[in-house]
Structures are given as structure tokens and as C-alpha cells.
Design a protein around this motif. Structure first.
Motif, PDB file in Angstrom:
ATOM      1  N   THR A 123      36.290  53.696  97.842  1.00 37.48           N
ATOM      2  CA  THR A 123      36.977  53.302  96.603  1.00 37.48           C
ATOM      3  C   THR A 123      36.167  53.637  95.351  1.00 37.48           C
ATOM      4  O   THR A 123      36.564  53.261  94.249  1.00 37.48           O
ATOM      5  N   ASP A 124      35.046  54.334  95.532  1.00 38.40           N
ATOM      6  CA  ASP A 124      34.177  54.682  94.389  1.00 38.40           C
ATOM      7  C   ASP A 124      33.826  53.441  93.576  1.00 38.40           C
ATOM      8  O   ASP A 124      33.858  53.459  92.340  1.00 38.40           O
ATOM      9  N   ALA A 125      33.505  52.354  94.284  1.00 36.69           N
ATOM     10  CA  ALA A 125      33.310  51.056  93.625  1.00 36.69           C
ATOM     11  C   ALA A 125      31.837  50.640  93.544  1.00 36.69           C
ATOM     12  O   ALA A 125      31.538  49.470  93.333  1.00 36.69           O
ATOM     13  N   LYS A 126      30.948  51.614  93.651  1.00 37.59           N
ATOM     14  CA  LYS A 126      29.525  51.282  93.586  1.00 37.59           C
ATOM     15  C   LYS A 126      29.168  50.599  92.268  1.00 37.59           C
ATOM     16  O   LYS A 126      28.449  49.598  92.237  1.00 37.59           O
ATOM     17  N   SER A 127      29.706  51.127  91.176  1.00 36.18           N
ATOM     18  CA  SER A 127      29.421  50.525  89.863  1.00 36.18           C
ATOM     19  C   SER A 127      30.067  49.146  89.730  1.00 36.18           C
ATOM     20  O   SER A 127      29.593  48.301  88.971  1.00 36.18           O
ATOM     21  N   VAL A 128      31.132  48.907  90.485  1.00 35.63           N
ATOM     22  CA  VAL A 128      31.832  47.622  90.436  1.00 35.63           C
ATOM     23  C   VAL A 128      30.962  46.528  91.048  1.00 35.63           C
ATOM     24  O   VAL A 128      30.802  45.447  90.472  1.00 35.63           O
ATOM     25  N   VAL A 129      30.386  46.800  92.229  1.00 37.37           N
ATOM     26  CA  VAL A 129      29.568  45.784  92.887  1.00 37.37           C
ATOM     27  C   VAL A 129      28.175  45.689  92.277  1.00 37.37           C
ATOM     28  O   VAL A 129      27.472  44.693  92.483  1.00 37.37           O
ATOM     29  N   ASN A 130      27.798  46.719  91.498  1.00 41.12           N
ATOM     30  CA  ASN A 130      26.472  46.703  90.868  1.00 41.12           C
ATOM     31  C   ASN A 130      26.496  46.207  89.428  1.00 41.12           C
ATOM     32  O   ASN A 130      25.457  46.201  88.762  1.00 41.12           O
ATOM     33  N   GLN A 131      27.665  45.783  88.939  1.00 41.01           N
ATOM     34  CA  GLN A 131      27.727  45.306  87.562  1.00 41.01           C
ATOM     35  C   GLN A 131      26.923  44.021  87.400  1.00 41.01           C
ATOM     36  O   GLN A 131      26.741  43.250  88.347  1.00 41.01           O
ATOM     37  N   ALA A 132      26.458  43.801  86.195  1.00 40.53           N
ATOM     38  CA  ALA A 132      25.555  42.676  85.929  1.00 40.53           C
ATOM     39  C   ALA A 132      26.263  41.328  86.032  1.00 40.53           C
ATOM     40  O   ALA A 132      27.456  41.206  85.743  1.00 40.53           O
ATOM     41  N   ASN A 133      25.510  40.331  86.490  1.00 39.45           N
ATOM     42  CA  ASN A 133      25.902  38.928  86.425  1.00 39.45           C
ATOM     43  C   ASN A 133      27.201  38.619  87.163  1.00 39.45           C
ATOM     44  O   ASN A 133      28.188  38.180  86.568  1.00 39.45           O
ATOM     45  N   ILE A 134      27.190  38.832  88.478  1.00 32.74           N
ATOM     46  CA  ILE A 134      28.376  38.525  89.281  1.00 32.74           C
ATOM     47  C   ILE A 134      27.997  37.623  90.471  1.00 32.74           C
ATOM     48  O   ILE A 134      26.829  37.521  90.849  1.00 32.74           O
ATOM     49  N   THR A 135      29.023  36.991  91.025  1.00 35.65           N
ATOM     50  CA  THR A 135      28.910  36.324  92.324  1.00 35.65           C
ATOM     51  C   THR A 135      29.666  37.181  93.320  1.00 35.65           C
ATOM     52  O   THR A 135      30.825  37.550  93.078  1.00 35.65           O
ATOM     53  N   PHE A 136      29.015  37.524  94.417  1.00 32.52           N
ATOM     54  CA  PHE A 136      29.618  38.443  95.385  1.00 32.52           C
ATOM     55  C   PHE A 136      29.645  37.800  96.767  1.00 32.52           C
ATOM     56  O   PHE A 136      28.626  37.299  97.251  1.00 32.52           O
ATOM     57  N   PHE A 137      30.821  37.800  97.389  1.00 31.06           N
ATOM     58  CA  PHE A 137      30.985  37.289  98.748  1.00 31.06           C
ATOM     59  C   PHE A 137      31.022  38.490  99.688  1.00 31.06           C
ATOM     60  O   PHE A 137      31.989  39.257  99.695  1.00 31.06           O
ATOM     61  N   ALA A 138      29.956  38.669 100.455  1.00 29.36           N
ATOM     62  CA  ALA A 138      29.793  39.862 101.281  1.00 29.36           C
ATOM     63  C   ALA A 138      30.418  39.669 102.659  1.00 29.36           C
ATOM     64  O   ALA A 138      30.066  38.746 103.389  1.00 29.36           O
ATOM     65  N   ALA A 139      31.343  40.558 102.998  1.00 30.27           N
ATOM     66  CA  ALA A 139      32.051  40.470 104.281  1.00 30.27           C
ATOM     67  C   ALA A 139      31.324  41.277 105.347  1.00 30.27           C
ATOM     68  O   ALA A 139      31.095  42.475 105.171  1.00 30.27           O
TER      69      ALA A 139
END
Length: 223
Positions: free
Chosen positions: A69-85
Motif C-alpha cells: 500500500t506504499d504506506a511506509k510514511s503513514v506508519v512512520n509519521q510522528a506522534n502516533i499510537t500503533f496497534f501491530a497485528a
């Protein structure tokens, strides 16, 4: 008399051990019996690099989704909470696209990129890093996911028996995708197996193996 003293000593030692165990569970984020045990180097990595670096390869499918999905910049954006599957959670998405007796996995690159990106956005809360401690303090709070969905975050656990100060359960958080009629088939509740993993841009909470990357999305079945 000596036996009585020994018995009292044993009881006191056992109580002390329980208190130490309760403290460890609170401070080290025990949920599945394991600790994050992160290195200082890992704490400086952006989310994508952190997921890709895991020696147990438990996020390989998630990394592939990010690549597709070319979403590398999406998950690397600053100041997020990420739920890793983990991989098993992604596998449940692939199985649901093939609802037959064999349950053959549909390849990720055969699932629409828009669908994958929408689902990925459900596991990201922008502009805030929600720790386990914050969730416990808030108890219950709504957030908006990156794709606009409502997420209900709540902290739980850490119970004590009446008349005792000894903690009997671990602290943990859960999140729930709120049902949207015509879009979501169910309210999906996600449980966490490891809390408060730190990266250079996010707080990461790892979903349990029993979770699903589909996150309640009503899917079109491919026969």
C-alpha cells in the motif's frame, strides 16, 4: 513455638513475593507472560524498521501490507499510537476472503489496496501516544483512527480482593471499533499481548494472535 514462627515467616515471605509479582506486572507490562525487552537501538527505530527487524518474523505479513500500500510514511509519521497485528491476525483476513472448506489463503496482493489501506488506518491513532498508564488513567475514552473510524480505548485489570492490597490481575488495555451500519459486520474488540513498546515515532501495542486484521469489516467474499 518454633513451628509457629516458621509458619508466620513463610506466610510473610509468600505475601512479599505476591507483592513483588504484582509490581512487576504493573511496571513491565505482563499480559501474556512475556516482556518487550527492547534495546535502546530499537527504541530509536521508526515503526516500519522496528517491525521489519523482529528476529521472530511475527510482523512479516504486516510489513508486506505496508509495502503493498506504499504506506511506509503513514506508519512512520510522528506522534502516533500503533496497534501491530501479528501474522496470524493478517491470516484471518486472508481466510475470510476464501470462505470454503479448505480455507485457502487469498494472497495479500490479490486483495484490493484500498481495502488494505483502510484496514491499516484502523490500527493507527494520529497525534497522540496512548500508553497503558494513560488508558488506565482515562478508563474509557473515544479516539478517531487515521481513517476516520471511532475507536473506544479502555484500561482494565489490576484488581485486588476485598480487604487486601495485593494485586490479583495484570493491567491491560483493549480497544473497540464502533459498529458502522452497512460497513462493519461486528464490533471488533482488540486485545493486546504486549504493551508500551517504544519506537522513534510511536507507542506500539502488539495485538494477540487471536485478533484479526479484518477488524470487523464487512467483506465481499470471492468464490
Amino acid at each position: 513455638m518454633n513451628k509457629l514462627i516458621s509458619l508466620k515467616t513463610a506466610i510473610l515471605l509468600a505475601a512479599g513475593a505476591l507483592l513483588i509479582l504484582a509490581s512487576c506486572r504493573k511496571n513491565d507490562y505482563y499480559v501474556d507472560g512475556g516482556l518487550s525487552r527492547q534495546s535502546e537501538e530499537e527504541k530509536k527505530m521508526p515503526v516500519y524498521d522496528f517491525l521489519k527487524s523482529r528476529s521472530n518474523h511475527m510482523f512479516d505479513s504486516l510489513v508486506k501490507i505496508i509495502d503493498l500500500t506504499d504506506a511506509k510514511s503513514v506508519v512512520n509519521q510522528a506522534n502516533i499510537t500503533f496497534f501491530a497485528a501479528p501474522n496470524n491476525a493478517v491470516m484471518r483476513l486472508q481466510m475470510n476472503f476464501n470462505p470454503d472448506d479448505r480455507q485457502a489463503l487469498r494472497p495479500l496482493d490479490a486483495i484490493g489496496k484500498d481495502t488494505l489501506l483502510k484496514l491499516l488506518g484502523r490500527f493507527i491513532i494520529p497525534n497522540v501516544q496512548i500508553t497503558l498508564e494513560q488508558a488506565l488513567k482515562d478508563k474509557q475514552k473515544y479516539y478517531k483512527a487515521l481513517n476516520g473510524d471511532s475507536l473506544f480505548i479502555y484500561g482494565k485489570g489490576g484488581g485486588v480482593n476485598p480487604g487486601s492490597s495485593i494485586q490479583t490481575s495484570a493491567f491491560f488495555l483493549e480497544y473497540e471499533h464502533v459498529k458502522i451500519p452497512g460497513v462493519d459486520s461486528i464490533k471488533f474488540t482488540g486485545s493486546i499481548q504486549t504493551h508500551n513498546m517504544i519506537t522513534g515515532n510511536a507507542v506500539v501495542h502488539v495485538l494477540t494472535n487471536g485478533s484479526s486484521f479484518a477488524a470487523g469489516l464487512k467483506q465481499k467474499y470471492f468464490r
